[in-house]
Design a protein around this motif. Structure first.
Motif, PDB file in Angstrom:
ATOM      1  N   ARG A 111     -40.474  -4.948  46.234  1.00 37.12           N
ATOM      2  CA  ARG A 111     -39.674  -3.743  46.435  1.00 37.12           C
ATOM      3  C   ARG A 111     -40.321  -2.509  45.826  1.00 37.12           C
ATOM      4  N   ASN A 112     -41.385  -2.715  45.061  1.00 38.90           N
ATOM      5  CA  ASN A 112     -42.082  -1.603  44.408  1.00 38.90           C
ATOM      6  C   ASN A 112     -41.119  -0.773  43.557  1.00 38.90           C
ATOM      7  N   CYS A 113     -40.242  -1.471  42.829  1.00 37.59           N
ATOM      8  CA  CYS A 113     -39.256  -0.762  42.010  1.00 37.59           C
ATOM      9  C   CYS A 113     -39.815  -0.481  40.616  1.00 37.59           C
ATOM     10  N   SER A 114     -39.157   0.415  39.932  1.00 38.76           N
ATOM     11  CA  SER A 114     -39.566   0.759  38.574  1.00 38.76           C
ATOM     12  C   SER A 114     -39.058  -0.298  37.600  1.00 38.76           C
ATOM     13  N   LEU A 115     -39.584  -0.278  36.393  1.00 34.72           N
ATOM     14  CA  LEU A 115     -39.109  -1.200  35.363  1.00 34.72           C
ATOM     15  C   LEU A 115     -37.628  -0.978  35.093  1.00 34.72           C
ATOM     16  N   ALA A 116     -37.197   0.282  35.059  1.00 30.70           N
ATOM     17  CA  ALA A 116     -35.784   0.575  34.811  1.00 30.70           C
ATOM     18  C   ALA A 116     -34.909  -0.033  35.910  1.00 30.70           C
ATOM     19  N   ASP A 117     -35.357   0.049  37.174  1.00 26.82           N
ATOM     20  CA  ASP A 117     -34.600  -0.551  38.283  1.00 26.82           C
ATOM     21  C   ASP A 117     -34.571  -2.074  38.170  1.00 26.82           C
ATOM     22  N   PHE A 118     -35.695  -2.659  37.792  1.00 26.61           N
ATOM     23  CA  PHE A 118     -35.777  -4.111  37.619  1.00 26.61           C
ATOM     24  C   PHE A 118     -34.789  -4.573  36.546  1.00 26.61           C
ATOM     25  N   LEU A 119     -34.762  -3.872  35.432  1.00 29.32           N
ATOM     26  CA  LEU A 119     -33.850  -4.236  34.350  1.00 29.32           C
ATOM     27  C   LEU A 119     -32.392  -4.046  34.764  1.00 29.32           C
ATOM     28  N   LEU A 120     -32.119  -3.006  35.542  1.00 26.61           N
ATOM     29  CA  LEU A 120     -30.765  -2.797  36.055  1.00 26.61           C
ATOM     30  C   LEU A 120     -30.370  -3.943  37.000  1.00 26.61           C
ATOM     31  N   ASP A 121     -31.279  -4.352  37.870  1.00 30.15           N
ATOM     32  CA  ASP A 121     -31.007  -5.453  38.800  1.00 30.15           C
ATOM     33  C   ASP A 121     -30.694  -6.743  38.054  1.00 30.15           C
ATOM     34  N   ILE A 122     -31.399  -6.991  36.964  1.00 28.15           N
ATOM     35  CA  ILE A 122     -31.130  -8.185  36.157  1.00 28.15           C
ATOM     36  C   ILE A 122     -29.686  -8.136  35.654  1.00 28.15           C
ATOM     37  N   SER A 123     -29.275  -6.971  35.184  1.00 31.38           N
ATOM     38  CA  SER A 123     -27.900  -6.811  34.694  1.00 31.38           C
ATOM     39  C   SER A 123     -26.888  -7.020  35.815  1.00 31.38           C
ATOM     40  N   LEU A 124     -27.174  -6.489  36.992  1.00 34.63           N
ATOM     41  CA  LEU A 124     -26.268  -6.625  38.123  1.00 34.63           C
ATOM     42  C   LEU A 124     -26.132  -8.071  38.590  1.00 34.63           C
ATOM     43  N   MET A 125     -27.143  -8.898  38.313  1.00 38.38           N
ATOM     44  CA  MET A 125     -27.075 -10.324  38.662  1.00 38.38           C
ATOM     45  C   MET A 125     -26.284 -11.120  37.627  1.00 38.38           C
ATOM     46  N   GLY A 126     -25.813 -10.455  36.580  1.00 40.16           N
ATOM     47  CA  GLY A 126     -25.015 -11.145  35.573  1.00 40.16           C
ATOM     48  C   GLY A 126     -25.802 -11.615  34.367  1.00 40.16           C
ATOM     49  N   TYR A 127     -27.063 -11.243  34.289  1.00 41.59           N
ATOM     50  CA  TYR A 127     -27.887 -11.589  33.135  1.00 41.59           C
ATOM     51  C   TYR A 127     -27.951 -10.391  32.198  1.00 41.59           C
ATOM     52  N   GLN A 128     -28.191 -10.663  30.951  1.00 40.00           N
ATOM     53  CA  GLN A 128     -28.308  -9.587  29.981  1.00 40.00           C
ATOM     54  C   GLN A 128     -29.764  -9.166  29.837  1.00 40.00           C
ATOM     55  N   VAL A 129     -29.963  -7.895  29.607  1.00 38.16           N
ATOM     56  CA  VAL A 129     -31.277  -7.359  29.256  1.00 38.16           C
ATOM     57  C   VAL A 129     -31.180  -6.948  27.805  1.00 38.16           C
ATOM     58  N   TYR A 130     -32.028  -7.489  26.990  1.00 42.11           N
ATOM     59  CA  TYR A 130     -31.967  -7.153  25.575  1.00 42.11           C
ATOM     60  C   TYR A 130     -33.029  -6.106  25.269  1.00 42.11           C
ATOM     61  N   GLU A 131     -32.589  -4.978  24.749  1.00 42.71           N
ATOM     62  CA  GLU A 131     -33.511  -3.937  24.311  1.00 42.71           C
ATOM     63  C   GLU A 131     -33.589  -3.993  22.795  1.00 42.71           C
ATOM     64  N   ILE A 132     -34.733  -4.436  22.319  1.00 42.34           N
ATOM     65  CA  ILE A 132     -34.933  -4.582  20.880  1.00 42.34           C
ATOM     66  C   ILE A 132     -35.125  -3.206  20.265  1.00 42.34           C
ATOM     67  N   SER A 133     -34.335  -2.909  19.258  1.00 45.53           N
ATOM     68  CA  SER A 133     -34.419  -1.581  18.649  1.00 45.53           C
ATOM     69  C   SER A 133     -35.518  -1.490  17.599  1.00 45.53           C
ATOM     70  N   ASP A 134     -35.926  -2.630  17.040  1.00 48.11           N
ATOM     71  CA  ASP A 134     -37.027  -2.616  16.083  1.00 48.11           C
ATOM     72  C   ASP A 134     -38.319  -2.222  16.798  1.00 48.11           C
ATOM     73  N   PRO A 135     -39.220  -1.549  16.111  1.00 53.09           N
ATOM     74  CA  PRO A 135     -40.495  -1.200  16.750  1.00 53.09           C
ATOM     75  C   PRO A 135     -41.267  -2.462  17.130  1.00 53.09           C
ATOM     76  N   LEU A 136     -41.753  -2.513  18.353  1.00 51.76           N
ATOM     77  CA  LEU A 136     -42.535  -3.651  18.841  1.00 51.76           C
ATOM     78  C   LEU A 136     -44.013  -3.333  18.932  1.00 51.76           C
ATOM     79  N   PHE A 137     -44.313  -2.038  19.093  1.00 48.44           N
ATOM     80  CA  PHE A 137     -45.696  -1.645  19.230  1.00 48.44           C
ATOM     81  C   PHE A 137     -45.829  -0.165  18.910  1.00 48.44           C
ATOM     82  N   ILE A 138     -47.080   0.257  18.807  1.00 51.60           N
ATOM     83  CA  ILE A 138     -47.403   1.667  18.618  1.00 51.60           C
ATOM     84  C   ILE A 138     -48.223   2.098  19.829  1.00 51.60           C
ATOM     85  N   ARG A 139     -47.856   3.211  20.415  1.00 51.05           N
ATOM     86  CA  ARG A 139     -48.668   3.730  21.539  1.00 51.05           C
ATOM     87  C   ARG A 139     -49.983   4.267  20.996  1.00 51.05           C
ATOM     88  N   ILE A 140     -51.058   3.959  21.722  1.00 51.08           N
ATOM     89  CA  ILE A 140     -52.363   4.484  21.311  1.00 51.08           C
ATOM     90  C   ILE A 140     -53.007   5.261  22.449  1.00 51.08           C
TER      91      ILE A 140
END
Length: 166
Positions: A137-166
């Motif tokens: 579908r060439n969808c964005s990551l945000a759309d993919f995560l929304l679709d997961i939620s719409l299917m009844g699954y949870q998307v977990y967004e970790i608030s702790d830092p996972l990486f540093i942009r370089i």
């Protein structure tokens, strides 16, 4: 479960080496690392060759873009769970472990870092990625995560830092 990291790279050899070193020291076992090179002209393939192993694989594709590269990595890998990422990040030693811890919980379809929807950085299962057709579908990551939620699954967004942009 076999954990595979799929890395998109294009003309970012130094960052790729940093990311490979970060992955080597993760506290969670990684079964496979697939590097998909989108037509680099900076000698990436020659410089990454010494780092290749049965765990680390390198594939060169023409200039088809990030989504095609990630899709190719999914096709070529043998993992059940995937971490998709690009080379413009530096991981903390427990990043993959933290993501996996939440994905294993019941009904979690994907894990990502909070507010990182502009980066291809998320963990999900082969089943979830195939069934939602993120690449077809060439969808964005945000759309993919929304679709997961719409299917009844949870998307977990970790608030702790996972990486540093370089």
């Amino acid at each position: 479960m076999r954990l595979c990291v799929i890395i998109y790279t294009k003309n970012s050899m130094e960052n790729l080496c940093t990311l490979l070193d970060d992955l080597k020291y993760q506290t969670e076992k990684i079964s496979e690392i697939c590097i998909i090179d989108d037509g680099s002209t900076d000698d990436t393939r020659f410089r990454v060759h010494p780092k290749l192993s049965p765990v680390i694989k390198y594939y060169l594709q023409g200039e088809f873009g990030e989504k095609t590269a990630l899709e190719k990595g999914l096709f070529l890998s043998s993992g059940d769970v995937f971490l998709f990422c690009s080379t413009n990040i530096k991981l903390f030693p427990n990043t993959v472990e933290n993501l996996c811890r939440f994905l294993w919980k019941e009904n979690f379809g994907a894990c990502t870092g909070k507010g990182n929807h502009d980066l291809p950085f998320f963990l999900s299962t082969r089943w979830m990625v195939h069934n939602l057709g993120i690449f077809e579908r060439n969808c964005s990551l945000a759309d993919f995560l929304l679709d997961i939620s719409l299917m009844g699954y949870q998307v977990y967004e970790i608030s702790d830092p996972l990486f540093i942009r370089i």
